[in-house]
Design a protein around this motif. Structure first.
Motif, PDB file in Angstrom:
ATOM      1  N   PRO A  13     -10.729   3.825  -7.533  1.00 34.96           N
ATOM      2  CA  PRO A  13      -9.520   3.499  -8.306  1.00 34.96           C
ATOM      3  C   PRO A  13      -8.353   3.012  -7.428  1.00 34.96           C
ATOM      4  CG  PRO A  13     -10.476   5.518  -9.139  1.00 34.96           C
ATOM      5  CD  PRO A  13     -11.225   5.170  -7.872  1.00 34.96           C
ATOM      6  N   ALA A  14      -8.222   3.549  -6.220  1.00 39.32           N
ATOM      7  CA  ALA A  14      -7.156   3.095  -5.317  1.00 39.32           C
ATOM      8  C   ALA A  14      -7.399   1.650  -4.891  1.00 39.32           C
ATOM      9  CB  ALA A  14      -7.068   4.004  -4.098  1.00 39.32           C
ATOM     10  N   ARG A  15      -8.646   1.311  -4.575  1.00 41.87           N
ATOM     11  CA  ARG A  15      -8.967  -0.071  -4.181  1.00 41.87           C
ATOM     12  C   ARG A  15      -8.787  -1.026  -5.361  1.00 41.87           C
ATOM     13  NH1 ARG A  15     -13.186   2.791  -1.915  1.00 41.87           N
ATOM     14  NH2 ARG A  15     -14.739   1.880  -3.287  1.00 41.87           N
ATOM     15  N   LEU A  16      -9.200  -0.593  -6.539  1.00 43.76           N
ATOM     16  CA  LEU A  16      -9.034  -1.405  -7.746  1.00 43.76           C
ATOM     17  C   LEU A  16      -7.547  -1.648  -7.991  1.00 43.76           C
ATOM     18  CD1 LEU A  16     -10.514  -2.630 -10.286  1.00 43.76           C
ATOM     19  CD2 LEU A  16      -9.954  -0.479 -11.425  1.00 43.76           C
ATOM     20  N   ARG A  17      -6.749  -0.595  -7.922  1.00 46.48           N
ATOM     21  CA  ARG A  17      -5.300  -0.695  -8.123  1.00 46.48           C
ATOM     22  C   ARG A  17      -4.696  -1.688  -7.128  1.00 46.48           C
ATOM     23  NH1 ARG A  17      -1.700   1.891 -10.542  1.00 46.48           N
ATOM     24  NH2 ARG A  17      -3.048   3.607 -11.193  1.00 46.48           N
ATOM     25  N   LEU A  18      -5.093  -1.592  -5.879  1.00 42.68           N
ATOM     26  CA  LEU A  18      -4.540  -2.451  -4.840  1.00 42.68           C
ATOM     27  C   LEU A  18      -4.935  -3.916  -5.050  1.00 42.68           C
ATOM     28  CD1 LEU A  18      -2.836  -2.602  -2.316  1.00 42.68           C
ATOM     29  CD2 LEU A  18      -4.858  -1.970  -0.987  1.00 42.68           C
ATOM     30  N   GLN A  19      -6.204  -4.162  -5.347  1.00 42.92           N
ATOM     31  CA  GLN A  19      -6.662  -5.538  -5.595  1.00 42.92           C
ATOM     32  C   GLN A  19      -5.878  -6.174  -6.745  1.00 42.92           C
ATOM     33  OE1 GLN A  19      -9.111  -7.792  -4.479  1.00 42.92           O
ATOM     34  NE2 GLN A  19      -9.788  -6.533  -2.761  1.00 42.92           N
ATOM     35  N   LYS A  20      -5.762  -5.453  -7.841  1.00 44.14           N
ATOM     36  CA  LYS A  20      -5.115  -6.033  -9.028  1.00 44.14           C
ATOM     37  C   LYS A  20      -3.607  -6.146  -8.842  1.00 44.14           C
ATOM     38  CE  LYS A  20      -9.262  -5.909 -10.304  1.00 44.14           C
ATOM     39  NZ  LYS A  20     -10.088  -6.722  -9.441  1.00 44.14           N
ATOM     40  N   MET A  27       0.830  -1.212   0.000  1.00 45.29           N
ATOM     41  CA  MET A  27       0.000   0.000   0.000  1.00 45.29           C
ATOM     42  C   MET A  27       0.861   1.258   0.000  1.00 45.29           C
ATOM     43  SD  MET A  27      -3.001  -1.152   2.674  1.00 45.29           S
ATOM     44  CE  MET A  27      -3.964   0.365   2.572  1.00 45.29           C
ATOM     45  N   VAL A  28       1.879   1.272   0.832  1.00 44.51           N
ATOM     46  CA  VAL A  28       2.773   2.439   0.893  1.00 44.51           C
ATOM     47  C   VAL A  28       3.494   2.606  -0.443  1.00 44.51           C
ATOM     48  CG1 VAL A  28       4.876   3.353   1.967  1.00 44.51           C
ATOM     49  CG2 VAL A  28       3.055   2.395   3.399  1.00 44.51           C
ATOM     50  N   ARG A  29       4.012   1.517  -0.967  1.00 43.99           N
ATOM     51  CA  ARG A  29       4.776   1.576  -2.221  1.00 43.99           C
ATOM     52  C   ARG A  29       3.885   1.999  -3.395  1.00 43.99           C
ATOM     53  NH1 ARG A  29      10.539   0.197  -2.644  1.00 43.99           N
ATOM     54  NH2 ARG A  29      10.898   0.663  -4.827  1.00 43.99           N
ATOM     55  N   LEU A  30       2.615   1.566  -3.382  1.00 45.55           N
ATOM     56  CA  LEU A  30       1.673   1.961  -4.443  1.00 45.55           C
ATOM     57  C   LEU A  30       1.155   3.385  -4.254  1.00 45.55           C
ATOM     58  CD1 LEU A  30      -0.666  -1.144  -4.947  1.00 45.55           C
ATOM     59  CD2 LEU A  30       0.992  -0.243  -6.581  1.00 45.55           C
ATOM     60  N   GLY A  31       1.287   3.904  -3.038  1.00 46.18           N
ATOM     61  CA  GLY A  31       0.782   5.244  -2.753  1.00 46.18           C
ATOM     62  C   GLY A  31      -0.717   5.282  -2.530  1.00 46.18           C
ATOM     63  N   VAL A  32      -1.278   4.219  -1.970  1.00 45.80           N
ATOM     64  CA  VAL A  32      -2.730   4.165  -1.725  1.00 45.80           C
ATOM     65  C   VAL A  32      -3.039   4.071  -0.234  1.00 45.80           C
ATOM     66  CG1 VAL A  32      -3.292   3.194  -3.985  1.00 45.80           C
ATOM     67  CG2 VAL A  32      -2.840   1.652  -2.078  1.00 45.80           C
ATOM     68  N   THR A  33      -2.284   4.779   0.572  1.00 46.33           N
ATOM     69  CA  THR A  33      -2.477   4.678   2.018  1.00 46.33           C
ATOM     70  C   THR A  33      -3.586   5.580   2.536  1.00 46.33           C
ATOM     71  OG1 THR A  33      -0.775   6.346   2.366  1.00 46.33           O
ATOM     72  CG2 THR A  33      -0.088   4.043   2.434  1.00 46.33           C
ATOM     73  N   ASP A  34      -3.699   6.778   2.010  1.00 51.17           N
ATOM     74  CA  ASP A  34      -4.637   7.758   2.557  1.00 51.17           C
ATOM     75  C   ASP A  34      -6.016   7.717   1.912  1.00 51.17           C
ATOM     76  OD1 ASP A  34      -2.624   8.660   4.229  1.00 51.17           O
ATOM     77  OD2 ASP A  34      -1.922  10.109   2.752  1.00 51.17           O
ATOM     78  N   ASN A  35      -6.094   7.197   0.687  1.00 49.18           N
ATOM     79  CA  ASN A  35      -7.356   7.312  -0.045  1.00 49.18           C
ATOM     80  C   ASN A  35      -8.026   5.981  -0.338  1.00 49.18           C
ATOM     81  OD1 ASN A  35      -5.497   6.375  -1.864  1.00 49.18           O
ATOM     82  ND2 ASN A  35      -6.008   7.810  -3.485  1.00 49.18           N
ATOM     83  N   ALA A  45       2.879   2.676 -11.652  1.00 45.35           N
ATOM     84  CA  ALA A  45       2.940   3.599 -12.796  1.00 45.35           C
ATOM     85  C   ALA A  45       1.868   3.310 -13.841  1.00 45.35           C
ATOM     86  CB  ALA A  45       4.326   3.527 -13.433  1.00 45.35           C
ATOM     87  N   GLU A  46       1.229   2.156 -13.747  1.00 47.82           N
ATOM     88  CA  GLU A  46       0.206   1.777 -14.734  1.00 47.82           C
ATOM     89  C   GLU A  46      -1.149   2.353 -14.361  1.00 47.82           C
ATOM     90  OE1 GLU A  46       0.443   0.263 -17.592  1.00 47.82           O
ATOM     91  OE2 GLU A  46       2.485  -0.537 -17.446  1.00 47.82           O
ATOM     92  N   ASP A  47      -1.962   2.599 -15.360  1.00 41.92           N
ATOM     93  CA  ASP A  47      -3.336   3.017 -15.155  1.00 41.92           C
ATOM     94  C   ASP A  47      -4.102   1.865 -14.486  1.00 41.92           C
ATOM     95  OD1 ASP A  47      -5.524   5.070 -16.124  1.00 41.92           O
ATOM     96  OD2 ASP A  47      -6.313   3.053 -16.526  1.00 41.92           O
ATOM     97  N   ALA A  48      -5.025   2.202 -13.598  1.00 43.60           N
ATOM     98  CA  ALA A  48      -5.794   1.173 -12.886  1.00 43.60           C
ATOM     99  C   ALA A  48      -6.544   0.255 -13.854  1.00 43.60           C
ATOM    100  CB  ALA A  48      -6.764   1.813 -11.894  1.00 43.60           C
ATOM    101  N   LEU A  49      -7.029   0.789 -14.978  1.00 45.22           N
ATOM    102  CA  LEU A  49      -7.739  -0.052 -15.947  1.00 45.22           C
ATOM    103  C   LEU A  49      -6.806  -1.049 -16.626  1.00 45.22           C
ATOM    104  CD1 LEU A  49     -10.251   2.422 -17.642  1.00 45.22           C
ATOM    105  CD2 LEU A  49     -10.738   0.613 -15.985  1.00 45.22           C
TER     106      LEU A  49
END
Length: 150
Positions: free
Chosen positions: A25-32, A11-19, A96-100
């Motif tokens: 999109p942050a949850r989608l990014r993290l799941q994938k 999560m920290v490395r992806l930058g999805v800690t606060d949102n 760096a990739e788009d969530a889609l």
């Protein structure tokens, strides 16, 4: 606890800690990202099944929401025993990739892992996801190649 430490590190490395609580999109990014990392051997051990937006783990969702609600992501990440040299660049590539693109890549990989040919998997992804253009599907396949999953 180690699973939570590893998840927090991602999560920290992806930058999805606060949102992660408020941002789909942050949850989608993290799941994938976690799904693809596990396919590469990252040892979090979540079970995934196909869902509306591709491979999904309810247990993973529960874990990252708990970490976010408690505000403990950075604290848990400190204790993750991760080979930064190996996994850091991979997570950075996913970040760096788009969530889609991550969604399409994860769905493609799930189909390939189930025995579909690449062409069949690409066609199926386009059937399942009306917004998945040929360009988006090719970007997902490119990512899988770059990760060594294709």
């Amino acid at each position: 606890m180690d699973k939570l430490n590893l998840l927090a590190w991602v999560m920290v490395r992806l930058g999805v800690t606060d949102n992660v609580e408020s941002s789909f999109p942050a949850r989608l990014r993290l799941q994938k990202a976690v799904y693809l990392l596990q396919a590469l051997g990252f040892p979090t051990g979540y079970d995934f099944s196909m869902y509306i937006r591709g491979p999904y783990s309810p247990e993973l969702a529960s874990d990252y929401m708990e970490l976010a609600r408690e505000g403990l992501v950075h604290e848990y990440a400190k204790y993750a025993e991760v080979d930064e040299e190996r996994w850091g660049p991979i997570v950075d590539k996913l970040a760096a990739e788009d969530a889609l693109v991550l969604e399409v890549a994860a769905t493609l990989y799930d189909l390939l892992d189930a025995g579909w040919s690449l062409e069949e998997a690409k066609e199926r992804v386009m059937e399942l996801k009306p917004y998945a253009t040929e360009r988006l599907v090719e970007a997902g396949a490119r990512l899988l190649k770059e990760l060594g999953l294709l």
